[in-house]
Design a protein around this motif. Structure first.
Motif, PDB file in Angstrom:
ATOM      1  N   ILE B 340       0.875  -1.171   0.000  1.00 36.81           N
ATOM      2  CA  ILE B 340       0.000   0.000   0.000  1.00 36.81           C
ATOM      3  C   ILE B 340       0.920   1.231   0.000  1.00 36.81           C
ATOM      4  CG2 ILE B 340      -1.812   1.236   1.225  1.00 36.81           C
ATOM      5  CD1 ILE B 340      -2.726  -1.521   0.193  1.00 36.81           C
ATOM      6  N   CYS B 341       0.913   1.943  -1.133  1.00 38.76           N
ATOM      7  CA  CYS B 341       1.815   3.088  -1.292  1.00 38.76           C
ATOM      8  C   CYS B 341       1.007   4.375  -1.419  1.00 38.76           C
ATOM      9  CB  CYS B 341       2.664   2.916  -2.554  1.00 38.76           C
ATOM     10  SG  CYS B 341       3.763   1.488  -2.453  1.00 38.76           S
ATOM     11  N   ALA B 342       1.638   5.497  -1.052  1.00 38.60           N
ATOM     12  CA  ALA B 342       0.982   6.807  -1.176  1.00 38.60           C
ATOM     13  C   ALA B 342       1.134   7.300  -2.605  1.00 38.60           C
ATOM     14  CB  ALA B 342       1.598   7.796  -0.193  1.00 38.60           C
ATOM     15  N   ASP B 344      -1.211   7.574  -6.518  1.00 35.38           N
ATOM     16  CA  ASP B 344      -2.539   7.493  -7.122  1.00 35.38           C
ATOM     17  C   ASP B 344      -2.463   6.685  -8.413  1.00 35.38           C
ATOM     18  OD1 ASP B 344      -5.005   7.797  -8.205  1.00 35.38           O
ATOM     19  OD2 ASP B 344      -5.120   9.966  -7.891  1.00 35.38           O
ATOM     20  N   THR B 371       2.600  -1.521   9.220  1.00 39.91           N
ATOM     21  CA  THR B 371       2.549  -0.125   8.782  1.00 39.91           C
ATOM     22  C   THR B 371       3.179   0.783   9.812  1.00 39.91           C
ATOM     23  OG1 THR B 371       1.054   1.629   7.990  1.00 39.91           O
ATOM     24  CG2 THR B 371       0.282   0.322   9.845  1.00 39.91           C
ATOM     25  N   SER B 385       7.442   5.717  -0.993  1.00 44.99           N
ATOM     26  CA  SER B 385       6.011   5.938  -0.801  1.00 44.99           C
ATOM     27  C   SER B 385       5.315   4.796  -0.059  1.00 44.99           C
ATOM     28  CB  SER B 385       5.350   6.142  -2.160  1.00 44.99           C
ATOM     29  OG  SER B 385       5.539   4.978  -2.948  1.00 44.99           O
ATOM     30  N   LEU B 387       3.482   2.875   2.523  1.00 44.35           N
ATOM     31  CA  LEU B 387       2.760   3.214   3.756  1.00 44.35           C
ATOM     32  C   LEU B 387       2.570   1.992   4.638  1.00 44.35           C
ATOM     33  CD1 LEU B 387      -0.138   5.333   2.199  1.00 44.35           C
ATOM     34  CD2 LEU B 387       1.928   6.200   3.338  1.00 44.35           C
ATOM     35  N   VAL B 413      -7.480   4.511   4.309  1.00 43.85           N
ATOM     36  CA  VAL B 413      -6.511   5.533   4.711  1.00 43.85           C
ATOM     37  C   VAL B 413      -7.086   6.864   4.258  1.00 43.85           C
ATOM     38  CG1 VAL B 413      -4.127   6.340   4.508  1.00 43.85           C
ATOM     39  CG2 VAL B 413      -4.614   3.884   4.377  1.00 43.85           C
ATOM     40  N   THR B 418      -3.968   6.196  -2.304  1.00 39.67           N
ATOM     41  CA  THR B 418      -3.196   4.965  -2.082  1.00 39.67           C
ATOM     42  C   THR B 418      -3.378   4.023  -3.264  1.00 39.67           C
ATOM     43  OG1 THR B 418      -4.826   3.487  -1.075  1.00 39.67           O
ATOM     44  CG2 THR B 418      -3.745   5.090   0.394  1.00 39.67           C
ATOM     45  N   THR B 419      -2.561   2.975  -3.275  1.00 39.00           N
ATOM     46  CA  THR B 419      -2.631   1.982  -4.345  1.00 39.00           C
ATOM     47  C   THR B 419      -3.676   0.896  -4.063  1.00 39.00           C
ATOM     48  OG1 THR B 419      -0.736   0.923  -3.286  1.00 39.00           O
ATOM     49  CG2 THR B 419      -0.281   2.301  -5.196  1.00 39.00           C
ATOM     50  N   LYS B 420      -4.529   1.098  -3.052  1.00 41.98           N
ATOM     51  CA  LYS B 420      -5.576   0.118  -2.760  1.00 41.98           C
ATOM     52  C   LYS B 420      -6.441  -0.223  -3.989  1.00 41.98           C
ATOM     53  CE  LYS B 420     -10.009   0.353  -0.440  1.00 41.98           C
ATOM     54  NZ  LYS B 420     -10.809   0.699   0.734  1.00 41.98           N
ATOM     55  N   GLU B 455     -10.238   5.546  -7.264  1.00 38.87           N
ATOM     56  CA  GLU B 455     -10.706   5.327  -5.881  1.00 38.87           C
ATOM     57  C   GLU B 455     -12.229   5.415  -5.804  1.00 38.87           C
ATOM     58  OE1 GLU B 455      -9.865   4.419  -2.033  1.00 38.87           O
ATOM     59  OE2 GLU B 455      -8.201   5.435  -3.018  1.00 38.87           O
TER      60      GLU B 455
END
Lengths: 78, 460
Positions: B340-342, B344, B371, B385, B387, B413, B418-420, B455
């Motif tokens: 999971i990175c910050a 987009d 985390t 990045s 998280l 988050v 995030t890369t979710k 997202e």
């Protein structure tokens, strides 16, 4: 009326393309809209800072390798 | 001598992970940090914290003199380097030992052998481990190199001996391109790594990235099975699994035995990973490099074996022999980790540091979230990045993917991109469900599926 070029992102400001190369712009240089005036490193990726105003550089408001916030002034123009 | 007080020369989620392992062993902790990390979770969790410099990593986390001084000043007796930063810097390992401290990792000499990708390749060949067809050592002569390139067949990769982690690589598709790239590659390697040495490997098309986790105590070595990390973007792993869904058991046995043979040959001490390419069409595997540190994706191995790798690193560094024999390491079920990175994913993975306004962490059976986040924490822009890592375990791969989708749905988050959404889309993809991928699968997929990565479109 003085003008400023602001950092679009938070990160580390670089006034040179690489440590062993000359600065993109120096005090006294003319800047046109669209000129690259520096780089911002954010999370290990590099982004060019492009001038959104024209003028002549009177001072650097941030030094090479200085941490900056988004919206912080990088360059003063006259 | 068991470690009493450990300095953590890293930051982020891995610093938190190391502090947890130390606390469970009754080891006191010292967290070094830059001026940008004063409010970090690791600083709050550690018994002591020492400011070692300004935000820029080269002036803080990479400043060997400052890190050693912090260790000496606080009376720490050991240093754990985590991953990245100084973790594979042999000079740092030597400096730690020269200061009379325990280095949690292999000897500087082992790091040097494996850090020189040509020396590692030669060591692998000597241990009977298959390597990618290519040059026998450094390219000393362009005429000979030309002959080897024609023998192994184009495309070939020209790689920097001092490179690694995907850096310093060029691909030549024909002889003309090869001759043009060689001088450039050498000059670039000299500038980037201070060593212009090059070697050459055949490009294995449609290969999987499979890696073997090993633990050694300087005498004995065991393996903890393999991980598959074929889903990569710009040579960075985004989704990792253990075990690999692609390996037949006989191939798994051979691969893991080869990793143990090579680690034994260099009297390896600590946790390490041997990376391979695996070609499922031919059933061949090829050693590519060894990482002489703990890896980001180590939790998937922990989930399928029950071995706490970071704790074992601390025990081994404290002088204990390996506590496990090979037959005590059992492979149980299937684990998946997503990073999971910050960033987009809907905007070309644009990084988005900032303040975490709220945080909902997934839970339930078989779910782990490593985390450094907490609500109100401001993620600084100066470092990578990552998280956190969402890790799930279940009885089999299909169940694990289902559990990952469920856990991703719970993760929230607030305040940062995030890369979710990327992972949610991957967890529904037919090829991912079938395990039908290779190291160049994800990038074209991203180009075709960018509409699935928003997202908004994913929020129920």
């Amino acid at each position: 009326m003085s003008k400023q070029i602001l950092s679009p992102l938070p990160g580390t400001f670089y006034s040179k393309p690489a440590p062993d190369q000359p600065q993109f712009k120096s005090v006294g240089d003319a800047v046109a809209v669209g000129d690259v005036i520096g780089l911002i490193e954010v999370m290990k990726s590099f982004h060019e800072v492009v001038a959104d105003q024209a003028g002549t550089i009177t001072a650097f408001a941030a030094e090479d390798e200085e941490p900056v916030m988004a919206g912080q002034a990088l360059i003063e123009l006259s | 001598m068991p470690i009493k007080k450990l300095l953590i020369a890293n930051r982020g989620e891995i610093a938190v992970r190391i502090i947890r392992a130390a606390q469970e062993l009754g080891i006191a902790t010292v967290q070094v940090h830059s001026a940008a990390d004063t409010e970090s979770l690791a600083v709050m969790m550690a018994d002591e914290a020492v400011l070692i410099g300004p935000p820029m990593a080269s002036k803080s986390y990479l400043n060997i003199a400052n890190v050693i001084k912090a260790a000496v000043d606080t009376g720490a007796d050991a240093v754990h380097p985590g991953y990245g930063f100084l973790a594979e810097n042999a000079d740092f390992a030597d400096a730690v030992e020269a200061a009379g401290l325990i280095w949690v990792g292999p000897k500087g000499a082992s790091i040097r052998v494996m850090g020189d990708k040509v020396a590692a390749r030669v060591a692998a060949q000597a241990a009977g481990v298959p390597v990618v067809p290519g040059s026998n050592g450094r390219i000393e002569d362009l005429a000979i190199a030309r002959g080897i390139a024609q023998d192994i067949g184009f495309p070939v990769m020209i790689k920097a001996a001092a490179g690694g982690g995907g850096r310093g690589i060029r691909i030549a598709h024909d002889l003309e391109e090869f001759e043009r790239l060689m001088p450039q590659a050498s000059a670039e390697a000299k500038a980037a790594f201070g060593d212009g040495g090059l070697y050459m490997e055949k490009v294995i098309e449609r290969a999987r990235h499979i890696e073997v986790q090993i633990l050694g105590d300087g005498n004995n070595v065991i393996h903890c099975f393999e991980r598959e990390c074929s889903l990569q973007r710009r040579r960075q792993k985004v989704w990792e699994e253990a075990p690999s869904a692609a390996l037949p058991q006989a191939m798994r046995d051979q691969l893991c035995a080869s990793a143990v043979a090579l680690a034994k040959a260099v009297q390896y001490r600590g946790a390490g990973t041997l990376e391979y390419l695996y070609d499922d069409a031919s059933g061949q595997f090829y050693f590519i490099e060894m990482n002489t540190r703990i890896q980001v994706e180590h939790p998937v191995t922990e989930m399928i074996t029950g071995v706490d790798l970071v704790r074992e690193m601390l025990r081994i560094a404290g002088g204990e022999p390996l506590r496990y024999s090979q037959d005590q390491i059992r492979l149980n079920g299937h684990a998946i980790e997503v990073r999971i990175c910050a960033e987009d994913p809907a905007q070309g993975f644009k990084p988005g540091p900032g303040t975490v306004t709220s945080l909902k962490v997934p839970g339930g059976p078989g779910v782990r979230f490593d985390t450094m986040l907490y609500a109100g924490y401001t993620v600084p822009p100066f470092y990578d990045s990552l998280l956190g890592k969402l890790i799930v375990w279940d009885e089999n791969r299909a169940a694990a993917i289902g559990r990952m989708a469920r856990a991703l749905g719970e993760l929230d988050v607030g305040g940062l991109p995030t890369t979710k959404p990327l992972h949610q889309a991957l967890a529904q993809d037919a090829d991912v469900l079938a395990g039908a991928f290779h190291t160049r699968w994800l990038e074209p997929w991203l180009e075709q599926n960018s509409h699935k990565l928003d997202e908004e479109s994913k929020t129920p």
